[in-house]
Design an enzyme around this catalytic site. Structure first.
Site, PDB file in Angstrom:
ATOM      1  N   GLU A  56       0.824  -1.211   0.000  1.00 34.79           N
ATOM      2  CA  GLU A  56       0.000   0.000   0.000  1.00 34.79           C
ATOM      3  C   GLU A  56       0.858   1.262   0.000  1.00 34.79           C
ATOM      4  OE1 GLU A  56      -2.261  -2.965   2.689  1.00 34.79           O
ATOM      5  OE2 GLU A  56      -0.218  -2.634   1.956  1.00 34.79           O
ATOM      6  N   CYS A  79      -2.797  -3.948   6.998  1.00 37.50           N
ATOM      7  CA  CYS A  79      -2.398  -4.286   8.359  1.00 37.50           C
ATOM      8  C   CYS A  79      -2.757  -3.155   9.316  1.00 37.50           C
ATOM      9  CB  CYS A  79      -0.907  -4.596   8.424  1.00 37.50           C
ATOM     10  SG  CYS A  79       0.173  -3.205   8.041  1.00 37.50           S
ATOM     11  N   ALA A 167      17.066 -49.325 -11.131  1.00 35.22           N
ATOM     12  CA  ALA A 167      17.438 -50.342 -10.148  1.00 35.22           C
ATOM     13  C   ALA A 167      18.871 -50.165  -9.659  1.00 35.22           C
ATOM     14  CB  ALA A 167      17.250 -51.735 -10.749  1.00 35.22           C
TER      15      ALA A 167
END
Length: 366
Positions: A56, A79, A167
């Site tokens: 912001e 916030c 393997a």
């Protein structure tokens, strides 16, 4: 009711927020767009690093006086607390915006309440616009707040018959160059990359991000119950920080200067490796909010058994081996009714490979 212009601005804000994935921990990724009183874009920004100005603030600085009487469109509720930076709700009030539209409410107890503060100041507030899109980008941080542990994404590469190596133990390269490049993007978006001692011994991985300009290197974490790692291991170089997690009584005299954490065992005398919840709690305490779990099968099985896998990314190569290790070892699942069911959220082609992304159909317990 949000306007088309505000919806377009939110979609842009979501895209902006994604630019900082992997760079803001322990903070969220957030994007913001300021529309002036006439509805034109006046400024935009995103949270780029922890301790730096929030999205912001960047957007308000870019907008200047044009913010007054305008609308702030933000991916996360502004916030409402003072930490290393001031409260964004107050910054918006002081800038004189008339309206704030945010996508996702802030679930953190110390920072939530920004919407109420804005309303109390006479600002029109709307929430929920493109919430699913905003949450998807910020899912790691949101998960860390809601569950008090990092978000875990398990990544593996396998043949179509589910083998991660032949393997004889060879595994380079099962996946294509395009898939491997995409893995570096996943690493760049994570705060920590985790492997087990089996993968360390078999592949001697480096785990740092390569080929992505400006990437913040994640913490490299080796889960090495018996401290088998040698000081010459590539993962201990200076390219990125490294943490070695060992058992409580492991001998680490050969690792001077290495960041080592001793964790409790998951079973008697370390028979089941280290406690996954304790590992995640340690990483969370260090500010890690997103983990990329790269293996191997034993460690992946332990994470699944602990209910600590939030997303699976599988790179499936069009090849068959018929023998060799599978991607997932014992995960405590003994019957089909216990299977961890997944929702496939995305299938994408990378070179000859398919990348399949899936999430548990219901949140796991951990």
């Amino acid at each position: 009711m949000a306007t088309t212009t505000e919806t377009d601005a939110m979609r842009r804000a979501v895209a902006l927020s994604a630019r900082a994935l992997g760079a803001t921990a322990p903070n969220p990724v957030v994007g913001a767009v300021i529309l002036d009183a006439a509805g034109a874009v006046a400024g935009e920004g995103w949270h780029q690093r922890a301790g730096c100005p929030h999205a912001e603030v960047h957007a308000l600085r870019a907008a200047g006086d044009r913010a007054r009487g305008g609308t702030a469109v933000v991916t996360l509720e502004p916030c409402n607390h003072t930490g290393r930076t001031g409260p964004c709700a107050q910054a918006l009030i002081e800038a004189g915006v008339a309206r704030v539209v945010f996508a996702v409410a802030d679930p953190s107890p110390h920072a939530s309440g920004g919407g109420a503060t804005l309303r109390a100041a006479g600002i029109d507030v709307e929430s929920g616009l493109l919430a699913d899109e905003a949450e998807a980008v910020n899912i790691a941080w949101l998960t860390s707040v809601r569950r008090n542990r990092p978000f875990v994404r398990w990544k593996y590469a396998a043949t179509l018959d589910g083998r991660i190596a032949a393997a004889d133990g060879t595994s380079r390269w099962i996946s294509s160059a395009e898939s491997r490049a995409d893995v570096h993007r996943l690493r760049a978006e994570a705060d920590a990359v985790v492997v087990g001692s089996g993968t360390l011994v078999a592949d001697d991985p480096h785990l740092a991000v390569r080929g992505i300009e400006g990437a913040v290197q994640p913490l490299r974490v080796v889960v090495d119950t018996r401290a088998r790692i040698t000081p010459a291991a590539p993962v201990l170089d200076e390219a990125a920080p490294t943490l070695v997690a060992v058992g409580k009584d492991a001998d680490t005299a050969h690792l001077p200067g290495v960041d080592v954490v001793r964790l409790p065992y998951a079973g008697p005398a370390g028979s089941a490796g280290l406690d996954i919840d304790a590992l995640l709690a340690e990483l969370h305490a260090r500010g890690v909010r997103s983990v990329l779990l790269e293996g191997g099968p034993t460690l992946a099985g332990a994470f699944v058994a602990a209910g600590a896998v939030d997303s699976v990314v599988a790179y499936l190569a069009p090849a068959l081996l018929g023998a060799g290790p599978h991607a997932l070892a014992d995960a405590g699942i003994t019957t089909i009714a216990q299977a961890l069911r997944l929702d496939v959220t995305e299938v994408e082609r990378f070179g000859p490979d398919l990348r399949v992304t899936a999430v548990p159909t219901a949140p796991q317990e951990s």
